[in-house]
Design a protein around this motif. Structure first.
Motif, PDB file in Angstrom:
ATOM      1  N   GLY A 170       0.937  -1.352  -0.220  1.00 32.98           N
ATOM      2  CA  GLY A 170       0.025   0.027   0.005  1.00 32.98           C
ATOM      3  C   GLY A 170       0.966   1.283  -0.022  1.00 32.98           C
ATOM      4  N   TYR A 171       0.532   2.227   1.012  1.00 30.97           N
ATOM      5  CA  TYR A 171       1.143   3.473   0.843  1.00 30.97           C
ATOM      6  C   TYR A 171       1.333   3.893   2.582  1.00 30.97           C
ATOM      7  CZ  TYR A 171      -0.329   3.715  -4.009  1.00 30.97           C
ATOM      8  OH  TYR A 171      -0.256   3.716  -5.217  1.00 30.97           O
ATOM      9  N   ALA A 172       2.640   4.186   2.638  1.00 29.94           N
ATOM     10  CA  ALA A 172       2.922   4.832   3.819  1.00 29.94           C
ATOM     11  C   ALA A 172       2.799   6.399   4.293  1.00 29.94           C
ATOM     12  CB  ALA A 172       4.580   4.564   4.255  1.00 29.94           C
ATOM     13  N   VAL A 173       1.912   6.729   4.858  1.00 25.29           N
ATOM     14  CA  VAL A 173       1.483   7.962   4.962  1.00 25.29           C
ATOM     15  C   VAL A 173       1.451   8.487   6.473  1.00 25.29           C
ATOM     16  CG1 VAL A 173      -0.130   7.526   3.228  1.00 25.29           C
ATOM     17  CG2 VAL A 173      -0.999   7.084   5.532  1.00 25.29           C
ATOM     18  N   ARG A 174       1.253   9.780   6.765  1.00 23.37           N
ATOM     19  CA  ARG A 174       1.103  10.408   8.051  1.00 23.37           C
ATOM     20  C   ARG A 174      -0.674  10.404   8.219  1.00 23.37           C
ATOM     21  NH1 ARG A 174       3.458  16.024   9.345  1.00 23.37           N
ATOM     22  NH2 ARG A 174       1.581  16.603   8.260  1.00 23.37           N
ATOM     23  N   VAL A 209       2.751  11.003  -4.105  1.00 24.31           N
ATOM     24  CA  VAL A 209       3.536  10.047  -4.001  1.00 24.31           C
ATOM     25  C   VAL A 209       5.179  10.461  -4.208  1.00 24.31           C
ATOM     26  CG1 VAL A 209       4.224   7.306  -4.720  1.00 24.31           C
ATOM     27  CG2 VAL A 209       1.899   8.363  -4.662  1.00 24.31           C
ATOM     28  N   ILE A 210       5.837  10.401  -3.336  1.00 26.04           N
ATOM     29  CA  ILE A 210       7.292  10.768  -3.485  1.00 26.04           C
ATOM     30  C   ILE A 210       8.500   9.801  -3.462  1.00 26.04           C
ATOM     31  CG2 ILE A 210       6.645  12.976  -2.359  1.00 26.04           C
ATOM     32  CD1 ILE A 210       8.146  11.816   0.308  1.00 26.04           C
ATOM     33  N   GLY A 211       8.062   8.397  -3.402  1.00 24.82           N
ATOM     34  CA  GLY A 211       9.069   7.420  -3.573  1.00 24.82           C
ATOM     35  C   GLY A 211       8.307   6.202  -3.194  1.00 24.82           C
ATOM     36  N   GLU A 212       9.317   4.900  -3.221  1.00 26.75           N
ATOM     37  CA  GLU A 212       8.899   3.710  -3.155  1.00 26.75           C
ATOM     38  C   GLU A 212       9.784   3.206  -1.964  1.00 26.75           C
ATOM     39  OE1 GLU A 212       7.947   1.324  -6.661  1.00 26.75           O
ATOM     40  OE2 GLU A 212       9.528  -0.125  -6.010  1.00 26.75           O
ATOM     41  N   VAL A 213       9.053   1.982  -1.157  1.00 26.60           N
ATOM     42  CA  VAL A 213       9.961   1.224  -0.355  1.00 26.60           C
ATOM     43  C   VAL A 213       9.604   0.028  -0.654  1.00 26.60           C
ATOM     44  CG1 VAL A 213      10.207   0.671   1.967  1.00 26.60           C
ATOM     45  CG2 VAL A 213       9.887   3.026   1.422  1.00 26.60           C
ATOM     46  N   ALA A 214      10.683  -1.024  -0.698  1.00 31.30           N
ATOM     47  CA  ALA A 214      10.560  -2.365  -0.937  1.00 31.30           C
ATOM     48  C   ALA A 214      11.391  -3.295   0.219  1.00 31.30           C
ATOM     49  CB  ALA A 214      10.897  -2.873  -2.316  1.00 31.30           C
ATOM     50  N   ALA A 215      11.027  -4.479   0.191  1.00 27.54           N
ATOM     51  CA  ALA A 215      11.707  -5.349   1.596  1.00 27.54           C
ATOM     52  C   ALA A 215      13.238  -5.198   1.135  1.00 27.54           C
ATOM     53  CB  ALA A 215      11.077  -6.812   1.507  1.00 27.54           C
ATOM     54  N   GLU A 268       2.135  14.021   1.961  1.00 27.21           N
ATOM     55  CA  GLU A 268       3.090  12.976   1.013  1.00 27.21           C
ATOM     56  C   GLU A 268       2.816  11.704   1.550  1.00 27.21           C
ATOM     57  OE1 GLU A 268       6.843  15.943   0.158  1.00 27.21           O
ATOM     58  OE2 GLU A 268       6.865  14.606   1.917  1.00 27.21           O
ATOM     59  N   ALA A 269       2.987  10.720   0.527  1.00 29.04           N
ATOM     60  CA  ALA A 269       2.823   9.001   0.513  1.00 29.04           C
ATOM     61  C   ALA A 269       4.060   8.758  -0.060  1.00 29.04           C
ATOM     62  CB  ALA A 269       1.578   8.551   0.290  1.00 29.04           C
ATOM     63  N   VAL A 270       4.511   7.425   0.312  1.00 34.14           N
ATOM     64  CA  VAL A 270       5.316   6.584  -0.139  1.00 34.14           C
ATOM     65  C   VAL A 270       4.920   5.259  -0.230  1.00 34.14           C
ATOM     66  CG1 VAL A 270       7.768   5.412   0.183  1.00 34.14           C
ATOM     67  CG2 VAL A 270       7.240   7.614   1.063  1.00 34.14           C
ATOM     68  N   ARG A 271       4.870   4.791  -1.727  1.00 37.36           N
ATOM     69  CA  ARG A 271       4.570   3.588  -2.169  1.00 37.36           C
ATOM     70  C   ARG A 271       5.221   2.473  -1.201  1.00 37.36           C
ATOM     71  NH1 ARG A 271       1.724  -0.336  -3.171  1.00 37.36           N
ATOM     72  NH2 ARG A 271       1.419  -1.342  -5.383  1.00 37.36           N
ATOM     73  N   ILE A 272       4.829   1.338  -0.736  1.00 33.91           N
ATOM     74  CA  ILE A 272       5.409   0.471   0.268  1.00 33.91           C
ATOM     75  C   ILE A 272       4.927  -0.653   0.039  1.00 33.91           C
ATOM     76  CG2 ILE A 272       3.838   0.509   2.205  1.00 33.91           C
ATOM     77  CD1 ILE A 272       6.605   0.792   4.140  1.00 33.91           C
ATOM     78  N   VAL A 319      10.480  -1.120   5.201  1.00 29.15           N
ATOM     79  CA  VAL A 319      10.623  -0.431   6.384  1.00 29.15           C
ATOM     80  C   VAL A 319       9.887   1.062   6.326  1.00 29.15           C
ATOM     81  CG1 VAL A 319      12.333   0.997   7.797  1.00 29.15           C
ATOM     82  CG2 VAL A 319      13.148  -1.122   6.651  1.00 29.15           C
ATOM     83  N   ILE A 320       9.149   1.212   7.548  1.00 26.47           N
ATOM     84  CA  ILE A 320       8.215   2.401   7.459  1.00 26.47           C
ATOM     85  C   ILE A 320       9.157   3.502   7.435  1.00 26.47           C
ATOM     86  CG2 ILE A 320       6.730   3.420   8.996  1.00 26.47           C
ATOM     87  CD1 ILE A 320       5.359   1.094   7.612  1.00 26.47           C
ATOM     88  N   PRO A 321       8.817   4.322   6.422  1.00 24.55           N
ATOM     89  CA  PRO A 321       9.820   5.491   6.387  1.00 24.55           C
ATOM     90  C   PRO A 321       9.549   6.557   7.444  1.00 24.55           C
ATOM     91  CG  PRO A 321       8.054   5.657   4.624  1.00 24.55           C
ATOM     92  CD  PRO A 321       7.862   4.417   5.357  1.00 24.55           C
ATOM     93  N   GLN A 322      10.656   7.351   7.892  1.00 22.32           N
ATOM     94  CA  GLN A 322      10.671   8.355   8.889  1.00 22.32           C
ATOM     95  C   GLN A 322       9.479   9.198   8.411  1.00 22.32           C
ATOM     96  OE1 GLN A 322      14.299  10.182   9.528  1.00 22.32           O
ATOM     97  NE2 GLN A 322      13.553  11.362  11.411  1.00 22.32           N
ATOM     98  N   GLY A 323       8.631   9.668   9.591  1.00 29.69           N
ATOM     99  CA  GLY A 323       7.612  10.627   9.393  1.00 29.69           C
ATOM    100  C   GLY A 323       6.450   9.958   9.036  1.00 29.69           C
ATOM    101  N   ALA A 324       6.135   8.724   8.559  1.00 32.19           N
ATOM    102  CA  ALA A 324       4.970   7.857   8.562  1.00 32.19           C
ATOM    103  C   ALA A 324       4.514   7.288   9.585  1.00 32.19           C
ATOM    104  CB  ALA A 324       5.106   6.998   7.300  1.00 32.19           C
ATOM    105  N   ASP A 325       3.214   7.348   9.978  1.00 32.00           N
ATOM    106  CA  ASP A 325       2.645   6.295  11.072  1.00 32.00           C
ATOM    107  C   ASP A 325       1.814   5.598  10.875  1.00 32.00           C
ATOM    108  OD1 ASP A 325       0.800   8.308  10.920  1.00 32.00           O
ATOM    109  OD2 ASP A 325       0.874   8.929  12.804  1.00 32.00           O
TER     110      ASP A 325
END
Length: 403
Positions: free
Chosen positions: A55-59, A72-78, A90-94, A99-105
């Motif tokens: 999904g997407y890592a967000v605040r 969407v400002i980037g992507e996170v894969a395992a 902002e959101a990051v595709r995950i 790993v949950i990026p800094q700032g997202a909860d």
């Protein structure tokens, strides 16, 4: 000589046993080995907060309303973390395991979004912490997760790998040497002459020992002479056996030479003859570091004594935290007569009734030579010395036999 009670005999057997030395083995060789000491995690699992879904890592504050739009400002894969901070709007595709990026909860699952170029529209409100596996949710560095004395399961091996152990400290396997005695014995597949018997005891005893994690040494069949029996005892010592099991020759007849041979070799006898049925002519002693159990020759007596005494001894030498068999209760499937001075171990069939009640029915013939009834049994019904007659349907204590 007075007959020793079963509990006292077992205490005597175990009193001479201490856990064997520790050795390191690779994980793939550690299945069903006994862990020599507690093992603590070398790492935290997971080491960082990770996504449990695609999904997407967000605040959560930015995605608390349906129809919110995020960039969407980037992507996170395992295995490929995102090295920037998620800011307002902002959101990051995950992906799962990322790993949950800094700032997202929070993570909004893919199904609750609509992609539109480099933006997404939210169709389900985010909740802080949802779809996130916190750091250490499985375990943390230093947590003791595997206890010394436990026999390692397949799941334990997976856990140990996750704890970052390529090998584990285990107790050395006990070595059990088995020596049969008797001029009348011939090997399976033979054509027995009149009076000869096909040898069977060792096959059950070796299987029993191996199922408990021991290594076994087959010393074959010794003739009914002091010389042949003594040679077998010496071969057991030369093999490095921790336990010597003899079968046969334990009674009081002119051809029962095991006790005489053991004592001639310097074995210190702790007891000879116990108050149990089957298995009265059982003996126990020690020859240096080697523990000795002399079992009767009748196959049922040999097996029942092996189950009751050899199995706990192997467990103690292995360093197991659980040594003794666990008694259960059942209902008698048929009436049994009053008992005499010996503790009885009746071979019994087991049935689990539709109402969940376990029923133990002693087999019709309890003769200690009957292999067919032994193989059909699934439990031993325990009858205390001088126990009164018991009617069908009354409660009894049982020990389940191995499957």
């Amino acid at each position: 000589m007075a007959l020793m009670p079963v509990a006292d005999a077992l205490s005597a057997v175990l009193a001479g046993a201490e856990p064997l030395p520790e050795e390191m083995v690779a994980l793939d060789a550690a299945h069903h080995r006994v862990l020599a000491r507690d093992v603590a995690a070398r790492r935290t699992q997971p080491p960082q907060a990770m996504s449990a879904m695609d999904g997407y890592a967000v605040r959560a504050a930015d995605a608390s309303n349906v129809a919110a739009r995020l960039k969407v400002i980037g992507e996170v894969a395992a295995g490929r973390p995102f090295d920037k901070t998620v800011g307002a709007g902002e959101a990051v595709r995950i992906f799962t395991g990322g790993v949950i990026p800094q700032g997202a909860d929070a993570v909004i699952i893919q199904e609750d979004t609509v992609a539109d170029g480099d933006s997404i529209d939210i169709t389900e409100a985010a909740i802080s912490g949802r779809h996130i596996r916190p750091a250490g949710v499985d375990f943390r560095k230093g947590d003791i997760l595997l206890a010394g004395g436990s026999r390692l399961t397949d799941r334990d091996l997976s856990l140990a790998a996750g704890m970052n152990y390529p090998e584990l400290p285990v107790t050395r396997r006990p070595k059990v040497a088995i020596l049969a005695t008797g001029d009348e014995l011939v090997m399976p597949g033979s054509n027995p002459d009149p009076g000869q018997i096909v040898y069977s005891n060792g096959y059950a005893l070796r299987a029993l020992a191996r199922a408990e994690g021991a290594e076994t040494i087959d010393l074959g069949i010794a003739a009914d002479t002091v010389e042949a029996t003594t040679l077998g005892i010496r071969r057991a010592g030369d093999s490095g056996a921790d336990i010597l099991i003899t079968t046969g020759g334990a009674s009081v007849g002119d051809h029962d030479l095991v006790k005489q041979s053991l004592e001639a070799e310097g074995v210190t006898m702790a007891f000879w003859r116990i108050a149990m049925r089957p298995g009265k002519p059982m003996m126990h002693g020690r020859l240096g570091a080697m523990l000795v159990i002399g079992l009767p020759g009748n196959p049922v007596s040999s097996y029942v004594c092996g189950f009751l005494f050899l199995v706990p001894l192997i467990r103690k030498l292995s360093g197991r935290s659980v040594i003794h068999h666990t008694r259960q209760t059942a209902l008698l499937g048929r009436s049994v007569a009053a008992n005499d001075l010996r503790e009885d171990y009746l071979r019994a069939r087991l049935e689990l009734r539709s109402d969940g009640v376990l029923v133990a029915t002693p087999v019709d013939h309890q003769d200690s030579s009957l292999l067919g009834n032994l193989a059909a049994a699934r439990a031993l019904v325990i009858r205390a010395p001088f126990a009164p007659a018991a009617a069908a349907g009354s409660t009894c204590d049982i020990l389940r036999l191995p499957d």
